[in-house]
Design an enzyme around this catalytic site. Structure first.
Site: not given
Ligand code: G3H
Ligand code: 13P
Ligand code: ZN
Length: 332
Positions: A93-94, A190, A232-233, A235, A275-276, A278
């Site tokens: 991821d990322h 987040g 993404h994002g 949640s 993507n979920i 949070s």
């Molecule tokens: O998009 C980011 C994900 O929620 C991962 O977060 O870098 O705190 O593991 P993290």
């Molecule tokens: P949320 O913070 O909305 O769960 O998104 C997670 C995400 O996009 C991980 O790449």
């Molecule tokens: Zn993401």
């Protein structure tokens, strides 16, 4: 070099083509530890859903890449033991650099994201193409990103967001050869996505945030027919968890997530991966806080991590069944 194929994992190619035809999205759930992984796999086996196990750079630093790879191998065996060989992808991821992406590909990942979305366009194209060229030599699929989400993107915090420009997507997909594209249409990372001030109230008094930009999504679909899109994002920030956390000593500010109905709508379109992360963090924290508060004498981690794992499993099952529509599609 350890190929994901030896571990029983799959890349996202087939998964996304089935999701596109079946009008659902595959859940991409982040994990950092054993309880999260167990909850994800048992929920997906029970709902017979394909799944993407997602590892951020932060998770790699926290948990160690060798352990994570072996946990993913274990996840394949665990699903088998639970009675359903669901397709499982291990995804970065990322990814922030060619080096990180290569390291994951060489260590058993079946899919990687290279996130060049904060770079100037031409640099994003060049970096993404470099990752695609290497990944495809190993039959690993690649997700790129165009447009910037607000909130915290792994270790990159972005205060300023901008929507994906539909006029760029054909050029980007053609020149990079990516297998899927993450877009920005109003989601953000987040637990703090929208403040109550940014929302309106419906007749039942529930706060409704500004709708996702489905017009941009439609335009992208027109430009790239049949091409897998990623959100993404996504949640939804369940208010019952926020309430539970705050009732048991927590201090979360008011926040509103992406309404599940909007994600359900997106999942029926070209969006093949949602993507979920949070929501899982909230579910776990709420359960653990409740137990600490109600049973202050408890000190066996299994007595609070176990119930947290159960709550997480319930939440992932709900996502697969009611939000993503992926339930029942594991063996398509
Ligand atoms: O998009 C980011 C994900 O929620 C991962 O977060 O870098 O705190 O593991 P993290
Ligand atoms: P949320 O913070 O909305 O769960 O998104 C997670 C995400 O996009 C991980 O790449
Ligand atoms: Zn993401």
């Amino acid at each position: 070099m350890i190929s994901y194929k030896e571990l029983g994992l799959v890349n996202t190619r087939d998964m996304f083509s089935k999701a596109m035809k079946g009008k659902y999205a595959v859940g991409a759930f982040n994990f950092n530890n054993m309880e999260q992984m167990q909850a994800i796999i048992s929920a997906c086996v029970e709902t017979k859903a394909p799944v993407i196990l997602q590892v951020s750079k932060g998770a790699r630093d926290y948990a160690n890449i060798n352990l994570l790879r072996n946990m993913a191998r274990g996840a394949v065996d665990y699903a088998h033991e639970l009675g359903c060989d669901i397709p499982i992808t291990l995804h970065l991821d990322h990814g922030d650099s060619f080096k990180t992406a290569k390291d994951c590909i060489d260590n058993g990942f079946s899919s990687v994201m290279i996130d060049g979305s904060s770079l100037p366009y031409e640099e994003n194209v060049a970096l993404t193409k470099q990752v695609v060229d290497y990944a495809h030599e190993h039959d690993v699929t690649v997700e790129g990103e165009l447009g910037v989400l607000a909130g915290i993107e792994d270790e990159v915090s972005s205060a300023v967001s901008h929507y994906t420009r539909p006029e760029e997507v054909v050029d980007f997909a053609t020149r990079t050869g990516v297998d899927s594209l993450a877009i920005s249409i109003g989601t953000s990372h987040g637990a703090y996505k929208f403040t109550p001030d940014q929302c309106t109230r419906n007749e039942e008094g529930i706060l409704i945030p500004p709708p996702l930009r489905f017009d941009i999504l439609e335009e992208i679909e027109k430009q790239l027919p049949g091409f897998p899109i990623v959100l993404h994002g996504s949640s939804s920030v369940p208010q019952e968890y926020v309430k539970m956390i705050n009732e048991h000593g927590g201090k979360l500010a008011d926040s509103v997530g992406i309404p599940e109905e909007q994600l359900r709508m997106a999942a029926k379109s070209a969006v093949c991966k949602i993507n979920i992360d949070s929501d899982g963090r909230l579910a776990m924290t709420a359960t653990i806080r409740r137990i600490f508060d109600e049973k202050p004498a408890e000190f066996d981690p299994r007595k609070y991590l176990g119930p947290a794992r159960e709550e997480l499993k319930k939440m992932y099952m709900h996502k697969n069944i009611d939000v993503l529509g992926s339930a029942g599609h594991a063996l398509d």
